[in-house]
Write a protein that holds these residues in place. Structure first.
Motif, PDB file in Angstrom:
ATOM      1  N   TYR A 108      -0.513  -8.536  10.411  1.00 15.03           N
ATOM      2  CA  TYR A 108      -0.572  -7.950   9.075  1.00 15.03           C
ATOM      3  C   TYR A 108      -1.670  -8.661   8.292  1.00 15.03           C
ATOM      4  CZ  TYR A 108       3.897  -5.493   9.665  1.00 15.03           C
ATOM      5  OH  TYR A 108       4.898  -4.647  10.093  1.00 15.03           O
ATOM      6  N   CYS A 109      -2.655  -7.892   7.806  1.00 14.85           N
ATOM      7  CA  CYS A 109      -3.742  -8.456   7.009  1.00 14.85           C
ATOM      8  C   CYS A 109      -3.436  -8.208   5.538  1.00 14.85           C
ATOM      9  CB  CYS A 109      -5.076  -7.826   7.414  1.00 14.85           C
ATOM     10  SG  CYS A 109      -5.630  -8.350   9.049  1.00 14.85           S
ATOM     11  N   THR A 110      -3.003  -9.254   4.867  1.00 16.85           N
ATOM     12  CA  THR A 110      -2.499  -9.139   3.501  1.00 16.85           C
ATOM     13  C   THR A 110      -3.597  -9.411   2.477  1.00 16.85           C
ATOM     14  OG1 THR A 110      -1.744 -11.434   3.644  1.00 16.85           O
ATOM     15  CG2 THR A 110      -0.145  -9.691   4.164  1.00 16.85           C
ATOM     16  N   ARG A 111      -3.250  -9.183   1.190  1.00 16.54           N
ATOM     17  CA  ARG A 111      -4.249  -9.279   0.134  1.00 16.54           C
ATOM     18  C   ARG A 111      -4.009 -10.452  -0.811  1.00 16.54           C
ATOM     19  NH1 ARG A 111      -3.603  -3.509   0.522  1.00 16.54           N
ATOM     20  NH2 ARG A 111      -1.445  -3.871  -0.036  1.00 16.54           N
ATOM     21  N   GLY A 112      -2.922 -10.447  -1.580  1.00 19.11           N
ATOM     22  CA  GLY A 112      -2.660 -11.496  -2.555  1.00 19.11           C
ATOM     23  C   GLY A 112      -1.645 -12.512  -2.073  1.00 19.11           C
ATOM     24  N   ASP A 113      -1.479 -13.576  -2.870  1.00 20.02           N
ATOM     25  CA  ASP A 113      -0.598 -14.683  -2.486  1.00 20.02           C
ATOM     26  C   ASP A 113       0.860 -14.247  -2.365  1.00 20.02           C
ATOM     27  OD1 ASP A 113      -2.816 -16.292  -2.528  1.00 20.02           O
ATOM     28  OD2 ASP A 113      -2.406 -17.141  -4.504  1.00 20.02           O
ATOM     29  N   GLU A 114       1.344 -13.458  -3.336  1.00 21.38           N
ATOM     30  CA  GLU A 114       2.749 -13.043  -3.319  1.00 21.38           C
ATOM     31  C   GLU A 114       3.026 -12.157  -2.111  1.00 21.38           C
ATOM     32  OE1 GLU A 114       6.714 -12.350  -4.083  1.00 21.38           O
ATOM     33  OE2 GLU A 114       5.379 -13.917  -4.846  1.00 21.38           O
ATOM     34  N   GLU A 115       2.148 -11.202  -1.850  1.00 22.49           N
ATOM     35  CA  GLU A 115       2.317 -10.333  -0.698  1.00 22.49           C
ATOM     36  C   GLU A 115       2.289 -11.142   0.597  1.00 22.49           C
ATOM     37  OE1 GLU A 115       0.432  -6.107   0.367  1.00 22.49           O
ATOM     38  OE2 GLU A 115      -0.984  -7.753   0.654  1.00 22.49           O
ATOM     39  N   THR A 116       1.363 -12.070   0.695  1.00 22.91           N
ATOM     40  CA  THR A 116       1.259 -12.907   1.885  1.00 22.91           C
ATOM     41  C   THR A 116       2.531 -13.716   2.087  1.00 22.91           C
ATOM     42  OG1 THR A 116      -1.134 -13.074   1.589  1.00 22.91           O
ATOM     43  CG2 THR A 116      -0.095 -14.707   3.031  1.00 22.91           C
ATOM     44  N   CYS A 117       3.047 -14.281   1.003  1.00 24.71           N
ATOM     45  CA  CYS A 117       4.264 -15.087   1.085  1.00 24.71           C
ATOM     46  C   CYS A 117       5.435 -14.250   1.580  1.00 24.71           C
ATOM     47  CB  CYS A 117       4.571 -15.695  -0.286  1.00 24.71           C
ATOM     48  SG  CYS A 117       6.051 -16.738  -0.315  1.00 24.71           S
ATOM     49  N   ARG A 118       5.561 -13.030   1.047  1.00 24.05           N
ATOM     50  CA  ARG A 118       6.672 -12.168   1.451  1.00 24.05           C
ATOM     51  C   ARG A 118       6.564 -11.797   2.928  1.00 24.05           C
ATOM     52  NH1 ARG A 118       8.568  -9.053  -3.049  1.00 24.05           N
ATOM     53  NH2 ARG A 118       9.779  -7.774  -1.600  1.00 24.05           N
ATOM     54  N   PHE A 119       5.368 -11.439   3.379  1.00 26.54           N
ATOM     55  CA  PHE A 119       5.205 -11.071   4.790  1.00 26.54           C
ATOM     56  C   PHE A 119       5.344 -12.290   5.702  1.00 26.54           C
ATOM     57  CE2 PHE A 119       3.405  -6.946   3.454  1.00 26.54           C
ATOM     58  CZ  PHE A 119       4.088  -6.131   4.347  1.00 26.54           C
ATOM     59  N   GLN A 120       4.933 -13.454   5.217  1.00 26.68           N
ATOM     60  CA  GLN A 120       5.083 -14.664   6.033  1.00 26.68           C
ATOM     61  C   GLN A 120       6.567 -14.984   6.224  1.00 26.68           C
ATOM     62  OE1 GLN A 120       2.425 -16.284   7.556  1.00 26.68           O
ATOM     63  NE2 GLN A 120       4.173 -17.105   8.686  1.00 26.68           N
ATOM     64  N   GLN A 121       7.373 -14.779   5.185  1.00 24.37           N
ATOM     65  CA  GLN A 121       8.819 -14.974   5.320  1.00 24.37           C
ATOM     66  C   GLN A 121       9.404 -14.013   6.347  1.00 24.37           C
ATOM     67  OE1 GLN A 121      10.090 -14.396   1.270  1.00 24.37           O
ATOM     68  NE2 GLN A 121       9.642 -16.503   0.663  1.00 24.37           N
ATOM     69  N   LEU A 122       8.912 -12.764   6.327  1.00 24.52           N
ATOM     70  CA  LEU A 122       9.371 -11.784   7.306  1.00 24.52           C
ATOM     71  C   LEU A 122       8.919 -12.145   8.715  1.00 24.52           C
ATOM     72  CD1 LEU A 122       8.680  -8.579   5.194  1.00 24.52           C
ATOM     73  CD2 LEU A 122      10.932  -9.446   5.858  1.00 24.52           C
ATOM     74  N   ALA A 123       7.711 -12.710   8.827  1.00 24.37           N
ATOM     75  CA  ALA A 123       7.214 -13.137  10.139  1.00 24.37           C
ATOM     76  C   ALA A 123       8.081 -14.255  10.705  1.00 24.37           C
ATOM     77  CB  ALA A 123       5.759 -13.601  10.025  1.00 24.37           C
ATOM     78  N   GLU A 124       8.493 -15.161   9.852  1.00 27.10           N
ATOM     79  CA  GLU A 124       9.355 -16.257  10.298  1.00 27.10           C
ATOM     80  C   GLU A 124      10.744 -15.740  10.684  1.00 27.10           C
ATOM     81  OE1 GLU A 124       9.262 -18.979   7.060  1.00 27.10           O
ATOM     82  OE2 GLU A 124       7.139 -19.514   7.365  1.00 27.10           O
ATOM     83  N   LYS A 125      11.154 -14.651  10.035  1.00 28.58           N
ATOM     84  CA  LYS A 125      12.464 -14.065  10.345  1.00 28.58           C
ATOM     85  C   LYS A 125      12.440 -13.315  11.673  1.00 28.58           C
ATOM     86  CE  LYS A 125      15.751 -10.596   8.635  1.00 28.58           C
ATOM     87  NZ  LYS A 125      16.086  -9.660   7.515  1.00 28.58           N
ATOM     88  N   TYR A 126      11.427 -12.461  11.864  1.00 24.04           N
ATOM     89  CA  TYR A 126      11.394 -11.591  13.047  1.00 24.04           C
ATOM     90  C   TYR A 126      10.673 -12.211  14.240  1.00 24.04           C
ATOM     91  CZ  TYR A 126      13.104  -7.882   9.990  1.00 24.04           C
ATOM     92  OH  TYR A 126      13.860  -7.123   9.139  1.00 24.04           O
ATOM     93  N   LYS A 127       9.671 -13.038  13.965  1.00 18.78           N
ATOM     94  CA  LYS A 127       8.966 -13.817  14.993  1.00 18.78           C
ATOM     95  C   LYS A 127       8.225 -12.983  16.033  1.00 18.78           C
ATOM     96  CE  LYS A 127      12.352 -17.581  14.605  1.00 18.78           C
ATOM     97  NZ  LYS A 127      11.553 -18.298  13.615  1.00 18.78           N
TER      98      LYS A 127
END
Length: 352
Positions: A108-127
């Motif tokens: 996932y190529c994200t744009r802003g800090d908040e969006e990146t943080c949310r997707f990073q949390q999801l990445a850590e969840k789903y792996k």
């Protein structure tokens, strides 16, 4: 050195504007790029743009990465699947399901800090995927210094009135187009503003035809497949609803008026009555300090990049992913129903 190959995957017309800056960056690197559509878009490719028309041609092309501005992509296409998104809106700004993980993407190529943080949390969840903050390729031309200095000439207008850009989403629950037609007709005849009008590609064709018929001395209509970046740059103010095109406009530090926006904020002037549109536009054109300050804070949070090089960062993120491979990642979910629907849509039932 062996050239890398990249595939642009489109399902809607907006894929062209989102992915073409990425295509330009690929060509600048000396690599190869091709397009595949499972919906409209191919008819607007230019002579130099390579069009693959079958799954077999995609497999022969054998891309290292597939760039997708939509929600799904054929899992049986070669290459890692890269989500680049089809708008700047998120769950917080009116785009429901922005953070829904559908199990198709590797990166996932994200744009802003908040969006990146949310997707990073999801990445850590789903792996099963990674996240890289890159910025959005579609906005690269918005910040390019190579644009024509006379932007109004570029879009074919030479006027002294303030220029209003009107755009609308297509969703029946969010669109302003059916309600503002008469208002825009009257204001264009009145002549205090010059109007640039463009509608979402999925807008009801009958409604599109009505707006197209408004073209005249004080209004230009632009088809949905045309490049809107010059329109954003040429306009002084925008009238919109709940559409991410409004956020793109605000990236230029320009004022926004919305009609019944789903998630209005201090960064816009939102009205609920057609008769209040004219006054709101005139107020916005004065660029109130509070409005513009809120606009800058809002756009900075969504997309802090303004160097016009998001495409290069996307390609660098793909390079890093390819170099690392899927080490440390789990397998993506089986996702059998969605995969079956995609195979049925493309008429491809082979296992390999």
């Amino acid at each position: 050195m062996t050239k890398k190959r990249y595939l642009m995957y489109g399902s809607q017309l907006y894929a062209l504007a989102i992915l073409r800056p990425l295509q330009n960056a690929i060509i600048e690197r000396g690599d190869e790029v091709a397009w595949f559509f499972d919906g409209p878009g191919a008819e607007h490719l230019q002579a130099h743009e390579r069009h693959l028309q079958s799954v077999e041609e995609v497999k022969t092309f054998d891309p290292q990465a597939v760039f997708v501005p939509g929600n799904v992509v054929p899992d049986f296409f070669p290459g890692i699947k890269v989500q680049v998104f089809h708008g700047l809106a998120t769950d917080d700004t009116g785009k429901k399901g922005h953070y829904r993980i559908r199990g198709f993407f590797d990166l996932y190529c994200t744009r802003g800090d908040e969006e990146t943080c949310r997707f990073q949390q999801l990445a850590e969840k789903y792996k099963h995927f990674r996240v890289a903050q890159t910025g959005w390729p579609k906005l690269d031309p918005l910040f390019s210094e190579t644009q024509d200095a006379d932007l109004r000439t570029q879009v074919g207008i030479d006027v002294k009135q303030p220029v209003v850009l009107y755009g609308s989403t297509f969703s029946p629950s969010l669109t302003s187009a059916p309600y503002l037609y008469e208002t825009i007709r009257q204001l264009s005849q009145q002549g205090d503003f010059f109007w640039l009008v463009t509608l979402h590609p999925k807008t009801d064709p009958e409604l599109v035809a009505r707006y197209r018929g408004l073209a005249g001395k004080n209004l230009r209509f632009f088809e949905s497949h045309q490049d809107i970046m010059p329109l954003l740059r040429a306009a002084d103010v925008m009238l919109c609803d709940t559409s991410s095109i409004a956020i793109e406009f605000q990236m230029l530090d320009k004022p926004l008026v919305t009609f019944r926006a789903k998630c209005p904020g201090h960064q816009q002037i939102d009205v609920h009555a057609c008769e209040k549109v004219e006054a709101a536009l005139k107020k916005a054109l004065q660029r109130p300090e509070e409005l513009m300050k809120a606009t800058r804070e809002f756009t900075q949070s969504l997309h802090p990049w303004n160097d016009g090089r998001s495409s290069q960062r996307v390609l660098a993120a793909v390079d890093q992913y390819l170099a690392r491979g899927r080490a440390g990642l789990k397998s993506k979910p089986l996702n059998l129903l969605r995969k079956w629907k995609m195979r049925r849509k493309l008429g491809y039932y082979r296992l390999f």
